[in-house]
Motif scaffolding. Sequence first.
Motif, PDB file in Angstrom:
ATOM      1  N   LEU A 173      -4.298  55.289  87.375  1.00 31.68           N
ATOM      2  CA  LEU A 173      -4.966  54.086  87.868  1.00 31.68           C
ATOM      3  C   LEU A 173      -4.819  54.077  89.381  1.00 31.68           C
ATOM      4  O   LEU A 173      -3.849  53.570  89.936  1.00 31.68           O
ATOM      5  CB  LEU A 173      -4.351  52.837  87.236  1.00 31.68           C
ATOM      6  CG  LEU A 173      -4.505  52.755  85.711  1.00 31.68           C
ATOM      7  CD1 LEU A 173      -3.647  51.646  85.134  1.00 31.68           C
ATOM      8  CD2 LEU A 173      -5.968  52.552  85.334  1.00 31.68           C
ATOM      9  N   THR A 174      -5.824  54.649  90.071  1.00 31.41           N
ATOM     10  CA  THR A 174      -5.648  54.974  91.485  1.00 31.41           C
ATOM     11  C   THR A 174      -5.542  53.756  92.385  1.00 31.41           C
ATOM     12  O   THR A 174      -5.035  53.856  93.501  1.00 31.41           O
ATOM     13  CB  THR A 174      -6.795  55.877  91.981  1.00 31.41           C
ATOM     14  OG1 THR A 174      -8.034  55.169  91.841  1.00 31.41           O
ATOM     15  CG2 THR A 174      -6.843  57.167  91.193  1.00 31.41           C
ATOM     16  N   ARG A 175      -6.036  52.610  91.936  1.00 31.77           N
ATOM     17  CA  ARG A 175      -5.938  51.405  92.761  1.00 31.77           C
ATOM     18  C   ARG A 175      -4.830  50.470  92.302  1.00 31.77           C
ATOM     19  O   ARG A 175      -4.697  49.350  92.800  1.00 31.77           O
ATOM     20  CB  ARG A 175      -7.286  50.677  92.791  1.00 31.77           C
ATOM     21  CG  ARG A 175      -8.363  51.531  93.467  1.00 31.77           C
ATOM     22  CD  ARG A 175      -9.737  50.917  93.398  1.00 31.77           C
ATOM     23  NE  ARG A 175     -10.740  51.882  93.860  1.00 31.77           N
ATOM     24  CZ  ARG A 175     -12.050  51.707  93.763  1.00 31.77           C
ATOM     25  NH1 ARG A 175     -12.526  50.591  93.235  1.00 31.77           N
ATOM     26  NH2 ARG A 175     -12.884  52.632  94.204  1.00 31.77           N
ATOM     27  N   GLY A 176      -4.051  50.917  91.345  1.00 31.72           N
ATOM     28  CA  GLY A 176      -2.883  50.164  90.906  1.00 31.72           C
ATOM     29  C   GLY A 176      -3.151  48.773  90.385  1.00 31.72           C
ATOM     30  O   GLY A 176      -2.409  47.840  90.712  1.00 31.72           O
ATOM     31  N   PRO A 177      -4.177  48.557  89.532  1.00 33.27           N
ATOM     32  CA  PRO A 177      -4.461  47.198  89.085  1.00 33.27           C
ATOM     33  C   PRO A 177      -3.470  46.720  88.024  1.00 33.27           C
ATOM     34  O   PRO A 177      -2.770  47.520  87.389  1.00 33.27           O
ATOM     35  CB  PRO A 177      -5.857  47.337  88.474  1.00 33.27           C
ATOM     36  CG  PRO A 177      -5.850  48.723  87.903  1.00 33.27           C
ATOM     37  CD  PRO A 177      -5.059  49.547  88.894  1.00 33.27           C
ATOM     38  N   ALA A 178      -3.441  45.400  87.822  1.00 33.07           N
ATOM     39  CA  ALA A 178      -2.740  44.872  86.656  1.00 33.07           C
ATOM     40  C   ALA A 178      -3.397  45.446  85.403  1.00 33.07           C
ATOM     41  O   ALA A 178      -4.619  45.598  85.352  1.00 33.07           O
ATOM     42  CB  ALA A 178      -2.810  43.353  86.649  1.00 33.07           C
ATOM     43  N   HIS A 179      -2.588  45.779  84.415  1.00 29.61           N
ATOM     44  CA  HIS A 179      -3.155  46.327  83.190  1.00 29.61           C
ATOM     45  C   HIS A 179      -2.197  46.107  82.032  1.00 29.61           C
ATOM     46  O   HIS A 179      -1.018  45.810  82.230  1.00 29.61           O
ATOM     47  CB  HIS A 179      -3.493  47.814  83.336  1.00 29.61           C
ATOM     48  CG  HIS A 179      -2.330  48.687  83.684  1.00 29.61           C
ATOM     49  ND1 HIS A 179      -1.734  48.710  84.930  1.00 29.61           N
ATOM     50  CD2 HIS A 179      -1.639  49.597  82.930  1.00 29.61           C
ATOM     51  CE1 HIS A 179      -0.742  49.588  84.946  1.00 29.61           C
ATOM     52  NE2 HIS A 179      -0.664  50.129  83.746  1.00 29.61           N
ATOM     53  N   VAL A 180      -2.737  46.256  80.834  1.00 28.25           N
ATOM     54  CA  VAL A 180      -1.968  46.044  79.609  1.00 28.25           C
ATOM     55  C   VAL A 180      -2.165  47.248  78.703  1.00 28.25           C
ATOM     56  O   VAL A 180      -3.281  47.753  78.541  1.00 28.25           O
ATOM     57  CB  VAL A 180      -2.423  44.764  78.877  1.00 28.25           C
ATOM     58  CG1 VAL A 180      -1.685  44.610  77.549  1.00 28.25           C
ATOM     59  CG2 VAL A 180      -2.213  43.535  79.754  1.00 28.25           C
ATOM     60  N   LEU A 181      -1.086  47.701  78.106  1.00 23.72           N
ATOM     61  CA  LEU A 181      -1.120  48.715  77.061  1.00 23.72           C
ATOM     62  C   LEU A 181      -0.505  48.111  75.801  1.00 23.72           C
ATOM     63  O   LEU A 181       0.539  47.445  75.877  1.00 23.72           O
ATOM     64  CB  LEU A 181      -0.329  49.958  77.483  1.00 23.72           C
ATOM     65  CG  LEU A 181      -0.916  50.794  78.630  1.00 23.72           C
ATOM     66  CD1 LEU A 181       0.117  51.795  79.133  1.00 23.72           C
ATOM     67  CD2 LEU A 181      -2.170  51.522  78.177  1.00 23.72           C
ATOM     68  N   HIS A 182      -1.146  48.325  74.646  1.00 23.19           N
ATOM     69  CA  HIS A 182      -0.609  47.767  73.405  1.00 23.19           C
ATOM     70  C   HIS A 182      -1.037  48.648  72.236  1.00 23.19           C
ATOM     71  O   HIS A 182      -1.810  49.610  72.399  1.00 23.19           O
ATOM     72  CB  HIS A 182      -1.072  46.320  73.212  1.00 23.19           C
ATOM     73  CG  HIS A 182      -2.559  46.148  73.163  1.00 23.19           C
ATOM     74  ND1 HIS A 182      -3.293  46.275  72.001  1.00 23.19           N
ATOM     75  CD2 HIS A 182      -3.468  45.863  74.140  1.00 23.19           C
ATOM     76  CE1 HIS A 182      -4.568  46.060  72.245  1.00 23.19           C
ATOM     77  NE2 HIS A 182      -4.718  45.815  73.544  1.00 23.19           N
ATOM     78  N   ASP A 183      -0.542  48.309  71.045  1.00 29.66           N
ATOM     79  CA  ASP A 183      -0.801  49.153  69.882  1.00 29.66           C
ATOM     80  C   ASP A 183      -2.176  48.919  69.281  1.00 29.66           C
ATOM     81  O   ASP A 183      -2.652  49.731  68.478  1.00 29.66           O
ATOM     82  CB  ASP A 183       0.276  48.918  68.826  1.00 29.66           C
ATOM     83  CG  ASP A 183       0.248  47.495  68.301  1.00 29.66           C
ATOM     84  OD1 ASP A 183      -0.402  47.244  67.279  1.00 29.66           O
ATOM     85  OD2 ASP A 183       0.861  46.630  68.940  1.00 29.66           O
ATOM     86  N   GLY A 184      -2.846  47.820  69.643  1.00 28.56           N
ATOM     87  CA  GLY A 184      -4.195  47.563  69.149  1.00 28.56           C
ATOM     88  C   GLY A 184      -4.252  46.805  67.846  1.00 28.56           C
ATOM     89  O   GLY A 184      -5.341  46.503  67.359  1.00 28.56           O
ATOM     90  N   GLY A 185      -3.106  46.434  67.283  1.00 31.89           N
ATOM     91  CA  GLY A 185      -3.115  45.763  65.981  1.00 31.89           C
ATOM     92  C   GLY A 185      -3.286  44.264  66.040  1.00 31.89           C
ATOM     93  O   GLY A 185      -3.591  43.633  65.022  1.00 31.89           O
ATOM     94  N   GLY A 186      -3.049  43.672  67.202  1.00 31.39           N
ATOM     95  CA  GLY A 186      -3.227  42.236  67.342  1.00 31.39           C
ATOM     96  C   GLY A 186      -2.054  41.390  66.916  1.00 31.39           C
ATOM     97  O   GLY A 186      -2.106  40.162  67.024  1.00 31.39           O
ATOM     98  N   GLN A 187      -0.972  41.967  66.444  1.00 32.52           N
ATOM     99  CA  GLN A 187       0.203  41.203  66.031  1.00 32.52           C
ATOM    100  C   GLN A 187       1.125  40.958  67.223  1.00 32.52           C
ATOM    101  O   GLN A 187       1.077  41.676  68.218  1.00 32.52           O
ATOM    102  CB  GLN A 187       0.966  41.949  64.931  1.00 32.52           C
ATOM    103  CG  GLN A 187       0.170  42.179  63.663  1.00 32.52           C
ATOM    104  CD  GLN A 187       0.977  42.907  62.596  1.00 32.52           C
ATOM    105  OE1 GLN A 187       2.185  43.129  62.756  1.00 32.52           O
ATOM    106  NE2 GLN A 187       0.327  43.281  61.517  1.00 32.52           N
ATOM    107  N   ALA A 188       1.952  39.942  67.106  1.00 33.23           N
ATOM    108  CA  ALA A 188       2.933  39.648  68.152  1.00 33.23           C
ATOM    109  C   ALA A 188       3.880  40.832  68.309  1.00 33.23           C
ATOM    110  O   ALA A 188       4.397  41.377  67.332  1.00 33.23           O
ATOM    111  CB  ALA A 188       3.716  38.389  67.799  1.00 33.23           C
TER     112      ALA A 188
END
Length: 321
Positions: free
Chosen positions: A73-88
């Motif tokens: 991410l060359t401009r260093g933005p805020a971002h989120v990574l998750h498992d994609g399941g939608g659970q807490a």
Amino acid sequence: MTHIDWLSSLLHIVPVSGRAEHRCFFAAPWRLEYEPSEPGEIPYHVVLAGSARLEGTDGEPSRTLNAGDILLLTRGPAHVLHDGGGQAASPIRQRKGATITIDENDGQGEQLDMLCGRFLFSVEHALLIHNYLPPRLVVSTSEHLVKAAKPGARARLANLVALMRSESAEENLGGQAMLGALSAVLFTLALRLASEDQAAPNGLLTLAGHPRLAGALSAMFADPGHPWTLPGLADLCGMSRATFIRQFQQSLGRSAIELLTDVRMTAAANALRATSTSVSAIGEDVGYQSEAAFQRAFKQHVGLTPAQYRRQAASEGKSSR
């Protein structure tokens, strides 16, 4: 010349170092939220096993990262990574090792193994990084992909990732320094592979992969002080001036003169920071026969005169000691 020449020249005037900082062993459900990076930082994520869903990178669509994918991410933005399941997400705990920080959770779902770190460069070099590289770059070491123009690039990157994986899993002497050095190589190989893929992103990577325009790119990076003209660059590419201008703009999103000026100003800033060479000599080295013309161009580009920039750089150097 080949596109490898421009990449070596780019990394000469814009040195990039790296740090591997986290090894993530998660089971779904999990979620990681990242604030915007500091200036001069590019976050990277390497999916070693499993998959991750990427969200929130400057309005770009979400996408799934699979095993073998490397995200920059060359401009260093805020971002989120998750498992994609939608659970807490289940809570994450950390333990610091001598080499890297290990992040874990107690989820019961699909397993993820991911290596995360940062590429680092000087803030004054941000122009060439931000304006000419794609904001979000994903390359893959997966063997089933056959897009690479040269078969060795993907294999080398896969071997590098395998070495980083083993180093980050063990407490070896010098492991942290080793991972830092390998991270810098990761940046170089990722750009090399991206420029060789048929679907290279816009910007320098598209230009480098163009069979005719790559020569002009290499020439400008290799010798920015040469008195380049549009007809001369067009001749290098075997094109008419009009065709060269049009295709260069379409591939890069900017004109050849804009790129040349940015390369020249970056080289000049480096010389002002690192040497006591006179302003007029530096201007001549980067292609300006008139000191006044160089002064005007530098101030327009940087916001400071060369003398002001040199004094500011010297002051910053003293304060950091």
